[in-house]
Design a protein around this motif. Structure first.
Motif, PDB file in Angstrom:
ATOM      1  N   ALA A 185      -4.767   4.487   1.281  1.00  0.00           N
ATOM      2  CA  ALA A 185      -3.488   3.870   0.914  1.00  0.00           C
ATOM      3  C   ALA A 185      -3.314   2.529   1.620  1.00  0.00           C
ATOM      4  O   ALA A 185      -2.809   1.557   1.033  1.00  0.00           O
ATOM      5  N   PHE A 186      -3.733   2.458   2.877  1.00  0.00           N
ATOM      6  CA  PHE A 186      -3.622   1.204   3.620  1.00  0.00           C
ATOM      7  C   PHE A 186      -4.486   0.133   2.975  1.00  0.00           C
ATOM      8  O   PHE A 186      -4.058  -1.019   2.811  1.00  0.00           O
ATOM      9  N   LEU A 187      -5.698   0.495   2.564  1.00  0.00           N
ATOM     10  CA  LEU A 187      -6.589  -0.457   1.897  1.00  0.00           C
ATOM     11  C   LEU A 187      -5.979  -0.917   0.572  1.00  0.00           C
ATOM     12  O   LEU A 187      -6.039  -2.103   0.217  1.00  0.00           O
ATOM     13  N   ASP A 188      -5.371   0.020  -0.165  1.00  0.00           N
ATOM     14  CA  ASP A 188      -4.735  -0.334  -1.442  1.00  0.00           C
ATOM     15  C   ASP A 188      -3.581  -1.313  -1.237  1.00  0.00           C
ATOM     16  O   ASP A 188      -3.410  -2.261  -2.017  1.00  0.00           O
ATOM     17  N   LEU A 189      -2.786  -1.091  -0.190  1.00  0.00           N
ATOM     18  CA  LEU A 189      -1.650  -1.984   0.075  1.00  0.00           C
ATOM     19  C   LEU A 189      -2.115  -3.363   0.540  1.00  0.00           C
ATOM     20  O   LEU A 189      -1.502  -4.374   0.205  1.00  0.00           O
ATOM     21  N   LEU A 190      -3.197  -3.417   1.316  1.00  0.00           N
ATOM     22  CA  LEU A 190      -3.740  -4.711   1.711  1.00  0.00           C
ATOM     23  C   LEU A 190      -4.189  -5.501   0.489  1.00  0.00           C
ATOM     24  O   LEU A 190      -3.914  -6.704   0.374  1.00  0.00           O
ATOM     25  N   LEU A 191      -4.872  -4.829  -0.428  1.00  0.00           N
ATOM     26  CA  LEU A 191      -5.339  -5.516  -1.629  1.00  0.00           C
ATOM     27  C   LEU A 191      -4.186  -5.879  -2.554  1.00  0.00           C
ATOM     28  O   LEU A 191      -4.214  -6.917  -3.225  1.00  0.00           O
ATOM     29  N   ALA A 192      -3.156  -5.052  -2.599  1.00  0.00           N
ATOM     30  CA  ALA A 192      -2.030  -5.305  -3.495  1.00  0.00           C
ATOM     31  C   ALA A 192      -1.148  -6.453  -3.015  1.00  0.00           C
ATOM     32  O   ALA A 192      -0.455  -7.092  -3.817  1.00  0.00           O
ATOM     33  N   THR A 193      -1.158  -6.729  -1.711  1.00  0.00           N
ATOM     34  CA  THR A 193      -0.239  -7.723  -1.157  1.00  0.00           C
ATOM     35  C   THR A 193      -0.937  -8.954  -0.583  1.00  0.00           C
ATOM     36  O   THR A 193      -0.367 -10.044  -0.602  1.00  0.00           O
ATOM     37  N   GLY A 194      -2.135  -8.779  -0.034  1.00  0.00           N
ATOM     38  CA  GLY A 194      -2.760  -9.865   0.704  1.00  0.00           C
ATOM     39  C   GLY A 194      -2.106 -10.076   2.050  1.00  0.00           C
ATOM     40  O   GLY A 194      -2.326 -11.093   2.708  1.00  0.00           O
ATOM     41  N   GLY A 195      -1.303  -9.104   2.490  1.00  0.00           N
ATOM     42  CA  GLY A 195      -0.596  -9.219   3.760  1.00  0.00           C
ATOM     43  C   GLY A 195      -1.520  -9.058   4.954  1.00  0.00           C
ATOM     44  O   GLY A 195      -2.621  -8.520   4.848  1.00  0.00           O
ATOM     45  N   THR A 210       0.062  -1.277 -10.113  1.00  0.00           N
ATOM     46  CA  THR A 210       0.119   0.179 -10.285  1.00  0.00           C
ATOM     47  C   THR A 210      -0.630   0.921  -9.193  1.00  0.00           C
ATOM     48  O   THR A 210      -0.182   1.992  -8.739  1.00  0.00           O
ATOM     49  N   THR A 211      -1.786   0.406  -8.758  1.00  0.00           N
ATOM     50  CA  THR A 211      -2.568   1.102  -7.733  1.00  0.00           C
ATOM     51  C   THR A 211      -1.769   1.288  -6.452  1.00  0.00           C
ATOM     52  O   THR A 211      -1.815   2.349  -5.817  1.00  0.00           O
ATOM     53  N   ALA A 212      -1.020   0.266  -6.058  1.00  0.00           N
ATOM     54  CA  ALA A 212      -0.215   0.361  -4.847  1.00  0.00           C
ATOM     55  C   ALA A 212       0.956   1.321  -5.040  1.00  0.00           C
ATOM     56  O   ALA A 212       1.300   2.087  -4.136  1.00  0.00           O
ATOM     57  N   VAL A 213       1.583   1.275  -6.220  1.00  0.00           N
ATOM     58  CA  VAL A 213       2.693   2.198  -6.503  1.00  0.00           C
ATOM     59  C   VAL A 213       2.221   3.637  -6.422  1.00  0.00           C
ATOM     60  O   VAL A 213       2.888   4.504  -5.824  1.00  0.00           O
ATOM     61  N   ASP A 214       1.062   3.935  -6.992  1.00  0.00           N
ATOM     62  CA  ASP A 214       0.531   5.295  -6.947  1.00  0.00           C
ATOM     63  C   ASP A 214       0.248   5.736  -5.516  1.00  0.00           C
ATOM     64  O   ASP A 214       0.527   6.881  -5.134  1.00  0.00           O
ATOM     65  N   SER A 215      -0.311   4.835  -4.698  1.00  0.00           N
ATOM     66  CA  SER A 215      -0.610   5.184  -3.303  1.00  0.00           C
ATOM     67  C   SER A 215       0.667   5.450  -2.514  1.00  0.00           C
ATOM     68  O   SER A 215       0.733   6.395  -1.719  1.00  0.00           O
ATOM     69  N   LEU A 216       1.686   4.633  -2.741  1.00  0.00           N
ATOM     70  CA  LEU A 216       2.948   4.839  -2.040  1.00  0.00           C
ATOM     71  C   LEU A 216       3.646   6.117  -2.500  1.00  0.00           C
ATOM     72  O   LEU A 216       4.226   6.844  -1.683  1.00  0.00           O
ATOM     73  N   ALA A 217       3.569   6.402  -3.789  1.00  0.00           N
ATOM     74  CA  ALA A 217       4.165   7.641  -4.298  1.00  0.00           C
ATOM     75  C   ALA A 217       3.493   8.861  -3.687  1.00  0.00           C
ATOM     76  O   ALA A 217       4.153   9.865  -3.370  1.00  0.00           O
ATOM     77  N   ALA A 218       2.170   8.780  -3.505  1.00  0.00           N
ATOM     78  CA  ALA A 218       1.447   9.892  -2.880  1.00  0.00           C
ATOM     79  C   ALA A 218       1.890  10.079  -1.431  1.00  0.00           C
ATOM     80  O   ALA A 218       2.022  11.224  -0.954  1.00  0.00           O
ATOM     81  N   LEU A 219       2.152   8.988  -0.713  1.00  0.00           N
ATOM     82  CA  LEU A 219       2.615   9.103   0.668  1.00  0.00           C
ATOM     83  C   LEU A 219       4.012   9.723   0.733  1.00  0.00           C
ATOM     84  O   LEU A 219       4.317  10.499   1.643  1.00  0.00           O
ATOM     85  N   ILE A 220       4.864   9.400  -0.252  1.00  0.00           N
ATOM     86  CA  ILE A 220       6.202   9.997  -0.296  1.00  0.00           C
ATOM     87  C   ILE A 220       6.107  11.500  -0.500  1.00  0.00           C
ATOM     88  O   ILE A 220       6.812  12.286   0.143  1.00  0.00           O
ATOM     89  N   SER A 221       5.204  11.905  -1.374  1.00  0.00           N
ATOM     90  CA  SER A 221       5.061  13.338  -1.661  1.00  0.00           C
ATOM     91  C   SER A 221       4.563  14.119  -0.448  1.00  0.00           C
ATOM     92  O   SER A 221       4.843  15.308  -0.315  1.00  0.00           O
ATOM     93  N   GLU A 222       3.842  13.430   0.450  1.00  0.00           N
ATOM     94  CA  GLU A 222       3.336  14.109   1.644  1.00  0.00           C
ATOM     95  C   GLU A 222       4.381  14.231   2.739  1.00  0.00           C
ATOM     96  O   GLU A 222       4.168  14.945   3.729  1.00  0.00           O
ATOM     97  N   SER A 223       5.508  13.533   2.587  1.00  0.00           N
ATOM     98  CA  SER A 223       6.503  13.515   3.661  1.00  0.00           C
ATOM     99  C   SER A 223       7.398  14.743   3.680  1.00  0.00           C
ATOM    100  O   SER A 223       8.217  14.895   4.589  1.00  0.00           O
ATOM    101  N   GLY A 224       7.283  15.608   2.677  1.00  0.00           N
ATOM    102  CA  GLY A 224       8.052  16.840   2.672  1.00  0.00           C
ATOM    103  C   GLY A 224       9.319  16.743   1.848  1.00  0.00           C
ATOM    104  O   GLY A 224       9.631  15.703   1.270  1.00  0.00           O
ATOM    105  N   PRO A 225      10.090  17.822   1.795  1.00  0.00           N
ATOM    106  CA  PRO A 225      11.328  17.854   1.002  1.00  0.00           C
ATOM    107  C   PRO A 225      12.317  16.777   1.465  1.00  0.00           C
ATOM    108  O   PRO A 225      12.491  16.544   2.649  1.00  0.00           O
TER     109      PRO A 225
END
Length: 398
Positions: free
Chosen positions: A217-227, A285-300
């Protein structure tokens, strides 16, 4: 006829007296601030005392009332004055102090301001640059700031550090021009596959999630932003809006790792590099999917707004040093040259090739296009299709 008044910088008659076997030469001098002062120097003989006083008078600079810098100030004292008044971040202040203590205080700290000419500054900085280019650049920034104080106090006429040229110490081999290197699409695919595989590996005897679980996910966000990596790691969930159309993300801080500031633990700094403002980006979309997956791992209920996007297993900030270690372990053979900082020029080059250099500059949030072109865009080596123009030109000959 009245006596003509001395012009600033001139002195009167030199007299010499002997006290306790020591000769003392004295003269009245009118300093550049218009004040008349007594100047004295001593010596083992009358001639030695007179010579010492003349040498002093020729290079004398008027003491400025209230100034902290005079001709007798040592460079160690000058650094302390500079660093106490420098308008820099706490991180930069700590970095400057460390570099000065390692490469300046013992080497030149006992010298006085006038005893550090451009030739000595050049020898010191170029010598360091041959081994540690980044360190030499930082030390030059420190010394330049120090001597600006001396120039403003009229102790020296010019800044000696300004004439130092570090480029010749770090110049590439003639005929070989260094520049940013970007990953190709296939190289990035190879890297991400290796990272995904590494994220599945569990460590025997270790409780909790795999150490590389956040790496894809970190790699996806780096590529999605260039940050910058430390700005992406500083993201909070309140900086992300996945419900917007299109989804957005705002870089608004920097993560400062352990030890970067003396006495401070890992923490988030509420501004970006150089004090730059917030930078909002549209997410693919790739970054959105990675972030959505991180949200799902955070619990209820999902994560809290101020929680880190890339949280460690205790819910706190994830250290960049740990992420770098995971990347080193995850890289496949032949990809050893790739680091997190390789992604920023990769993004800049991809955006430039598709949309033009101005869009690459905007994506990376640079104030000047020249910065993007010089340090982040991989150089093009393929010329345009100019065949028709050249054939027309060639056909015009008789």
């Amino acid at each position: 006829m009245p006596r003509q008044r001395m012009a600033p910088g001139m002195w009167g008659k030199i007299t010499v007296r002997c006290e306790g076997g020591m000769y003392i030469a004295m003269a009245r001098v009118r300093d550049c601030d218009g004040q008349r002062r007594k100047a004295e120097r001593n010596g083992a003989s009358e001639e030695a005392a007179r010579t010492a006083l003349l040498a002093h008078l020729r290079e004398r600079t008027a003491p400025v009332v209230g100034t902290l810098v005079t001709e007798r100030t040592t460079l160690g004292e000058l650094f302390d004055t500079y660093i106490s008044s420098a308008r820099v971040s706490e991180q930069s202040r700590d970095q400057y102090t460390n570099v000065w203590n390692l490469h300046g205080r013992k080497q030149i700290g006992a010298l006085r301001v006038r005893e550090f000419p451009a030739s000595r500054a050049d020898a010191l900085l170029v010598g360091i640059a041959r081994e540690r280019a980044a360190t030499a650049k930082t030390l030059r920034t420190v010394l330049s700031g120090m001597f600006k104080l001396a120039v403003r106090a009229d102790v020296i006429p010019t800044n000696p550090v300004r004439e130092v040229d570090l480029a010749r110490a770090t110049a590439p081999t003639p005929g070989l021009r260094r520049g940013p290197r970007a990953l190709t699409s296939s190289e990035f695919a190879t890297l991400r596959a290796a990272v995904v595989e590494y994220a599945r590996v569990t460590v025997p005897g270790r409780n909790g999630p795999p150490p590389g679980r956040l790496l894809p996910a970190f790699l996806d966000l780096l590529l999605a932003t260039g940050g910058r990596p430390d700005e992406v790691l500083a993201l909070r969930w309140c900086d992300v809006d996945l419900l917007a159309d299109p989804p957005t993300l705002t870089l608004s801080g920097t993560l400062i790792d352990h030890g970067r500031i003396k006495g401070r633990p890992l923490h988030r700094q509420a501004y970006r590099k150089g004090g730059a403002g917030d930078h909002t980006l549209l997410l693919p979309t790739t970054a959105v999917d990675s972030l959505a997956a991180l949200i799902s791992e955070s619990g209820p209920g999902g994560p809290t707004p101020n929680a880190p996007v890339f949280a460690n297993r205790d819910g706190g900030w994830m250290s960049l040093a740990n992420m770098r270690r995971c990347l080193r372990e995850a890289r496949s053979e032949g990809m050893e040259w790739v680091k997190f900082r390789s992604i920023r020029p990769t993004v800049a080059t991809a955006v430039r090739d598709a949309l033009g250099p101005e869009h690459a500059q905007a994506q990376l949030s640079h104030a000047r296009l020249s910065t993007t072109e010089a340090h982040y865009l991989e150089r093009r080596t393929t010329g345009p299709d100019a065949r028709a123009a050249l054939e027309r030109f060639a056909g015009a000959r008789e």
